[in-house]
Design an enzyme around this catalytic site. Sequence first.
Site, PDB file in Angstrom:
ATOM      1  N   LEU A 153      11.313   4.858   6.646  1.00  0.00           N
ATOM      2  CA  LEU A 153      11.089   5.713   8.111  1.00  0.00           C
ATOM      3  C   LEU A 153      10.466   7.054   8.015  1.00  0.00           C
ATOM      4  CD1 LEU A 153      14.315   4.496   9.925  1.00  0.00           C
ATOM      5  CD2 LEU A 153      12.149   3.658  10.060  1.00  0.00           C
TER       6      LEU A 153
ATOM      7  N   GLN B 195       7.777  10.116   6.535  1.00  0.00           N
ATOM      8  CA  GLN B 195       6.289  10.527   6.764  1.00  0.00           C
ATOM      9  C   GLN B 195       5.344   9.451   6.280  1.00  0.00           C
ATOM     10  OE1 GLN B 195       4.938  14.209   5.127  1.00  0.00           O
ATOM     11  NE2 GLN B 195       3.013  14.382   6.432  1.00  0.00           N
TER      12      GLN B 195
ATOM     13  N   ILE C  62      17.818   4.471   4.715  1.00  0.00           N
ATOM     14  CA  ILE C  62      19.363   5.037   4.826  1.00  0.00           C
ATOM     15  C   ILE C  62      19.689   5.120   6.069  1.00  0.00           C
ATOM     16  CG2 ILE C  62      18.881   7.467   4.523  1.00  0.00           C
ATOM     17  CD1 ILE C  62      21.366   7.228   2.344  1.00  0.00           C
TER      18      ILE C  62
ATOM     19  N   ASP D 183      20.551   1.831   1.228  1.00  0.00           N
ATOM     20  CA  ASP D 183      20.557   3.118   0.386  1.00  0.00           C
ATOM     21  C   ASP D 183      20.146   2.905  -1.082  1.00  0.00           C
ATOM     22  OD1 ASP D 183      21.465   5.085  -0.998  1.00  0.00           O
ATOM     23  OD2 ASP D 183      23.441   5.465  -0.025  1.00  0.00           O
TER      24      ASP D 183
ATOM     25  N   TYR E   5      13.182  18.845  -7.405  1.00  0.00           N
ATOM     26  CA  TYR E   5      12.059  17.783  -6.978  1.00  0.00           C
ATOM     27  C   TYR E   5      11.069  17.461  -7.871  1.00  0.00           C
ATOM     28  CZ  TYR E   5       8.526  15.705  -3.752  1.00  0.00           C
ATOM     29  OH  TYR E   5       7.572  14.726  -3.317  1.00  0.00           O
TER      30      TYR E   5
ATOM     31  N   LYS F 112      10.396  13.989 -10.221  1.00  0.00           N
ATOM     32  CA  LYS F 112       9.152  13.549 -10.162  1.00  0.00           C
ATOM     33  C   LYS F 112       8.386  12.950 -11.640  1.00  0.00           C
ATOM     34  CE  LYS F 112       8.651  12.571  -5.799  1.00  0.00           C
ATOM     35  NZ  LYS F 112       8.788  11.135  -5.469  1.00  0.00           N
TER      36      LYS F 112
HETATM   37  P1  NAD Z   1      10.278  11.696   3.903  1.00  0.00           P
HETATM   38  O1  NAD Z   1      11.344  12.740   3.428  1.00  0.00           O
HETATM   39  O2  NAD Z   1       9.363  11.826   5.041  1.00  0.00           O
HETATM   40  O3  NAD Z   1      11.141  10.284   3.865  1.00  0.00           O
HETATM   41  C1  NAD Z   1      11.812   9.861   2.852  1.00  0.00           C
HETATM   42  C2  NAD Z   1      12.664   8.727   3.340  1.00  0.00           C
HETATM   43  O4  NAD Z   1      13.601   8.371   2.544  1.00  0.00           O
HETATM   44  C3  NAD Z   1      13.398   9.348   4.816  1.00  0.00           C
HETATM   45  O5  NAD Z   1      13.151   8.232   5.782  1.00  0.00           O
HETATM   46  C4  NAD Z   1      14.934   9.216   4.401  1.00  0.00           C
HETATM   47  O6  NAD Z   1      15.740   8.759   5.414  1.00  0.00           O
HETATM   48  C5  NAD Z   1      15.056   8.345   3.203  1.00  0.00           C
HETATM   49  N1  NAD Z   1      15.945   8.323   2.364  1.00  0.00           N
HETATM   50  C6  NAD Z   1      16.557   9.485   2.006  1.00  0.00           C
HETATM   51  N2  NAD Z   1      17.408   9.052   1.007  1.00  0.00           N
HETATM   52  C7  NAD Z   1      17.555   7.559   0.917  1.00  0.00           C
HETATM   53  C8  NAD Z   1      18.556   6.971   0.234  1.00  0.00           C
HETATM   54  N3  NAD Z   1      19.295   7.195  -0.574  1.00  0.00           N
HETATM   55  N4  NAD Z   1      17.956   5.570   0.128  1.00  0.00           N
HETATM   56  C9  NAD Z   1      17.090   5.109   1.075  1.00  0.00           C
HETATM   57  N5  NAD Z   1      16.291   5.754   1.965  1.00  0.00           N
HETATM   58  C10 NAD Z   1      16.688   7.307   1.728  1.00  0.00           C
HETATM   59  O7  NAD Z   1       9.328  11.499   2.694  1.00  0.00           O
HETATM   60  P2  NAD Z   1       7.699  11.205   2.511  1.00  0.00           P
HETATM   61  O8  NAD Z   1       6.880  12.091   2.924  1.00  0.00           O
HETATM   62  O9  NAD Z   1       7.443   9.866   3.399  1.00  0.00           O
HETATM   63  O10 NAD Z   1       7.610  10.581   1.020  1.00  0.00           O
HETATM   64  C11 NAD Z   1       7.482   9.334   0.379  1.00  0.00           C
HETATM   65  C12 NAD Z   1       7.210   9.637  -0.922  1.00  0.00           C
HETATM   66  O11 NAD Z   1       6.114  10.199  -1.291  1.00  0.00           O
HETATM   67  C13 NAD Z   1       8.160  10.395  -1.587  1.00  0.00           C
HETATM   68  O12 NAD Z   1       8.435   9.756  -2.907  1.00  0.00           O
HETATM   69  C14 NAD Z   1       7.765  11.495  -1.848  1.00  0.00           C
HETATM   70  O13 NAD Z   1       8.286  12.452  -3.045  1.00  0.00           O
HETATM   71  C15 NAD Z   1       6.287  11.295  -2.064  1.00  0.00           C
HETATM   72  N6  NAD Z   1       5.382  12.580  -1.684  1.00  0.00           N
HETATM   73  C16 NAD Z   1       5.250  12.876  -0.391  1.00  0.00           C
HETATM   74  C17 NAD Z   1       4.317  13.537   0.015  1.00  0.00           C
HETATM   75  C18 NAD Z   1       4.187  14.371   1.351  1.00  0.00           C
HETATM   76  O14 NAD Z   1       3.415  15.481   1.435  1.00  0.00           O
HETATM   77  N7  NAD Z   1       4.831  13.846   2.155  1.00  0.00           N
HETATM   78  C19 NAD Z   1       3.591  14.654  -1.021  1.00  0.00           C
HETATM   79  C20 NAD Z   1       3.782  14.177  -2.456  1.00  0.00           C
HETATM   80  C21 NAD Z   1       4.625  12.999  -2.827  1.00  0.00           C
HETATM   81  C1  AKB Z   2       6.649  18.818  -0.494  1.00  0.00           C
HETATM   82  O1  AKB Z   2       6.086  19.834  -0.123  1.00  0.00           O
HETATM   83  O2  AKB Z   2       7.858  18.789  -1.180  1.00  0.00           O
HETATM   84  C2  AKB Z   2       5.818  17.499  -0.533  1.00  0.00           C
HETATM   85  C3  AKB Z   2       5.213  17.303  -1.793  1.00  0.00           C
HETATM   86  C4  AKB Z   2       3.746  17.940  -2.122  1.00  0.00           C
HETATM   87  O3  AKB Z   2       5.587  16.443  -2.820  1.00  0.00           O
HETATM   88  N1  AKB Z   2       4.890  17.497   0.582  1.00  0.00           N
END
Ligand code: NAD
Ligand code: AKB
Length: 343
Positions: free
Chosen positions: A34, A36, A59, A76, A165, A169
């Site tokens: 759910l 981004q 979750i 979860d 974080y 990673k």
């Molecule tokens: P987000 O924070 O938008 O979504 C993360 C989701 O994980 C949320 O819906 C949350 O409810 C869920 N969550 C949290 N704890 C949980 C648990 N214990 N069990 C199950 N679900 C749980 O993050 P995102 O932007 O969708 O990121 C997805 C992946 O991409 C992540 O690994 C993030 O590190 C990586 N990422 C994202 C970005 C970015 O800019 N969005 C950039 C680099 C890497």
């Molecule tokens: C954050 O800013 O934490 C994320 C990422 C770059 O991993 N958007």
Amino acid sequence: MKARGAGNSLAPRIQQNHGFERELMKRILVTGALGQVGSELVPALRQRYGQQNVLATDIRENDGAPSDEGPFQLVDCTKPEALHDAVTAFAADTIYHLAAILSAVGEAAPLKAYEVNLGGLAHTLEVARVRGCAVFIPSSIAAFGPSTPPDPTPQDTIQRPTTMYGVTKVAGELLADYYFLRYGLDTRGVRYPGLISYLAPPGGGTTDYAVEIFYEAIREERYTCFLKPDTRLDMMYMPDAVRASMEVMEADPSDLKHRNAFNIAAMQFTPDELAAAIRHHIPGFVMEYDVDPLRQGIAESWPRRLDDSAAREEWGWAPEYDLEDMVADMLSNLRQKLAGAGV
Ligand code: NAD
Ligand code: AKB
């Protein structure tokens, strides 16, 4: 930009197996669905592999997110039995593991970030090992640190991140490699830059300003940015990130020298440059600055531009959206979304 590389396109449905005696992946479980990324990746996976073949899990309850048109289950990822039961009951052969705590939220609760990001990944990999699933594991520009060469940042280089974080990673990248080397598990992944999208809000990261700015530009024609005007970061529009996530999983394994943590890149800009690009569409847009030292410090420790030549060479990665294309598409789609919501 919109000039695609001649490499691995999703247009022709790839007919090879993954080298793990499995046909096309067709039963996919997505954790953190759910968020981004999941809000756009789940519909794309459903379009490609069939609506009923992609189980979205998170979750928290699905309260009408775009990924609600198909199976959903509360899971979860820090609870290994729940994860195992969901993977088994769905007969999943692939897991997209998106559940995570992002950088700024992670600094407010470092042990929680450790538990979810690293504990959740370890459980996911272990369930995948037992069930024989392929796993997509997203890493981030956050896996690098202040001693990393920032521009360009090579595929294989010094990492040493300084956020929790980032620590999770880089450890996650290593864990994913370990499961491939030790057990032959089909683990793959990319390092996303900061992601920009209009469907779901960002989850509490350092690059969130590059999404928030669009909402405020449309609503108020002004935005107060928490990063300094000249803070250059690597960024990507969500359609490119979604496509990369699917293409790397469909790549011919015999072409892959790396498997996990591929650098991918599309555009690099500063807050000042993003504001100028928005002003081409909203001439009266005003940008102000109220710098948050925590997120500024994090941003300064991250790369300005990833060298994505390994992804280009090994599986044909090429972005479609540059800054100009992204801004035009974001404003158009977000205007429609906000008008539809009566905002
Ligand atoms: P987000 O924070 O938008 O979504 C993360 C989701 O994980 C949320 O819906 C949350 O409810 C869920 N969550 C949290 N704890 C949980 C648990 N214990 N069990 C199950 N679900 C749980 O993050 P995102 O932007 O969708 O990121 C997805 C992946 O991409 C992540 O690994 C993030 O590190 C990586 N990422 C994202 C970005 C970015 O800019 N969005 C950039 C680099 C890497
Ligand atoms: C954050 O800013 O934490 C994320 C990422 C770059 O991993 N958007």
